[in-house]
Design a protein around this motif. Sequence first.
Motif, mmCIF file in Angstrom:
data_model
loop_
_atom_site.group_PDB
_atom_site.id
_atom_site.type_symbol
_atom_site.label_atom_id
_atom_site.label_comp_id
_atom_site.label_asym_id
_atom_site.label_seq_id
_atom_site.Cartn_x
_atom_site.Cartn_y
_atom_site.Cartn_z
ATOM 1 N N UNK A 183 1.821 11.123 -10.496
ATOM 2 C CA UNK A 183 0.391 11.258 -10.751
ATOM 3 C C UNK A 183 0.142 11.624 -12.206
ATOM 4 N N UNK A 186 0.823 -1.201 0.000
ATOM 5 C CA UNK A 186 0.000 0.000 0.000
ATOM 6 C C UNK A 186 0.859 1.253 0.000
ATOM 7 N N UNK A 187 1.485 1.503 -1.104
ATOM 8 C CA UNK A 187 2.218 2.751 -1.198
ATOM 9 C C UNK A 187 1.504 3.619 -2.206
ATOM 10 N N UNK A 188 1.459 4.862 -1.884
ATOM 11 C CA UNK A 188 0.802 5.761 -2.800
ATOM 12 C C UNK A 188 1.820 6.203 -3.832
ATOM 13 N N UNK A 189 1.386 6.447 -5.047
ATOM 14 C CA UNK A 189 2.341 6.938 -6.032
ATOM 15 C C UNK A 189 2.875 8.294 -5.595
#
Lengths: 300, 255
Positions: free
Chosen positions: A299, A291-294
């Motif tokens: 984006x 669960x890593x956000x970009x």
Amino acid sequence: MTGTDSALKPRLKRRSTFEYVAWVVCSLIGIGILASVSTNPNFRWGVVAQYFTHDTIIRGLMLTLFLTFASMALGTLLGLGLAIMRGSKIKPIAATANVYITIFRGTPVLVQLIFWFNVSALYPDLSIGIPFTDIGTKIDTNALMAPITAALVGLTLNEAAYMAEIIRGGFSSVGKGQIEAADSLGMSGGMKMRKVIIPQAMPSIIPATGNQVIGMFKGTSLVSVLGVAELLQSAQLIYARTYETIPLLIVASLWYLVMTLLLSYPQSKLEQKYSRATSRLPRKAKKAVVLTEPEEGNLR
Amino acid sequence: MSNDGTILAQKIRKSFGPKTVLKDINLEIASGEICCIIGPSGSGKSTVLRCINGLETVDSGVLKVNGEDFGYYETAHAYHAHSPKKLAEQRTRVGMVFQSFNLFPNMTALENIMSGPVLVKGADKKQAAKRAHELLASVGLAGFGDYYPAQLSGGQQQRVAIARSLAMDPEIMLFDEPTSALDPEKVGEVLAVMKDLAKKGMTMVVVTHEMGFAREVADSLIFMDDGYIVERGDAREVLSNPQEPRTQAFLEQVL
């Protein structure tokens, strides 16, 4: 102290005297029963083996399986309808479902079966047609309520009451917030039921339904009183001729046991699948996603 | 001039059994206005919000949303409840974001966002998916479409929930304590999305405890207590110079 490093010594579980005594006593009882069962000639194990795959027995088994799955399928459908009716805001509809469930859960299924078999005493003819006209046909209830029909009707109607309660329980396990979210999107009642409530109620409905299948499988033996040639009745038909009562009851019991074990396996799998703490994770969910956000720059 | 995006409440009363939670609510919110509602718990601020999109019905008073009577239609002597179909249609024009997100756990993030347009409006699936991807990107979650809610953090779930509401193209967005269930460090990402939205001219009503957000973003501020609107005015004005003693006492506690 010995030479061994204390830190590496195994830690042994404590066994109480009671544990040893229990081993001895239970083993003795088990061996005793086994010895008795295998040496008592009255069990007639040869006869058991001879009839285990007898045509009559296998046909009876097939009918039992048919009755189980047919009445479960029909009962679940009817139960779903009753569960939805019970949750209705319209009082007479909810009350109708309530009365149905109360009556069918509150009386023994054996009594219900005999009742349906004899329903022609109440209504000798069934007419299908348009009221107050001559259009339609009359059916002799006695002919319609053949033993197997009565069995199917009785088991289905009874099962529907139990399934209704199971399904309603599943519905109430769906959070109020889910229904509000669906409402705020403007979903209609039916849409809410199909897309939000039923999918989320499944985890609690499916394991309970599996239990019902197993219960129903054994419960079908009750319809032997109507003369339906299911497993138990098939065994009875044979021993009525041969007087080998015990061996044939053992044949029937062994089949019930085998099939129950076979049905228990998928049932326990289902239960495991749905009872996990992560039961909110649906089937298709990918495992072990990181669960890593970009990063902001990635984006699109 | 069109009344889209406006809310009008006059003398609204609402009781739950013996308890009257809204006693006399009068408010007017203009199109594009960002209005924050603050107040102690039990003051009725969530109930006001829930009435505006029909999760609760009001007992009496006038409630117009997007310029038309909400949930009811008026005749000479009474208000009559709309059919479920008409009510649903009115609701599609008001988006709601919940404190506990309320994403559908049986659907992926993308399916959640598509659920409104596809299931309710009957939109084309491909187009809805394309739009959903755009919305995900706009809340900073591009590439998260295949994740189920349980695989997302609270802040991410709330941003998906905002995108789900936006997918219906509502004129008004309601936020019911959208950051109260979040870890402190996740609050910022949700507020950032809301600030973004505010810049785009959406009418927003936000029940919140985030005074910083109210000060920075809100046009107007409503302070509620015990079922009444105690004070209403320019957000910064009310926060820095409250007129009513009850507002002063409340703000002293929370600031």
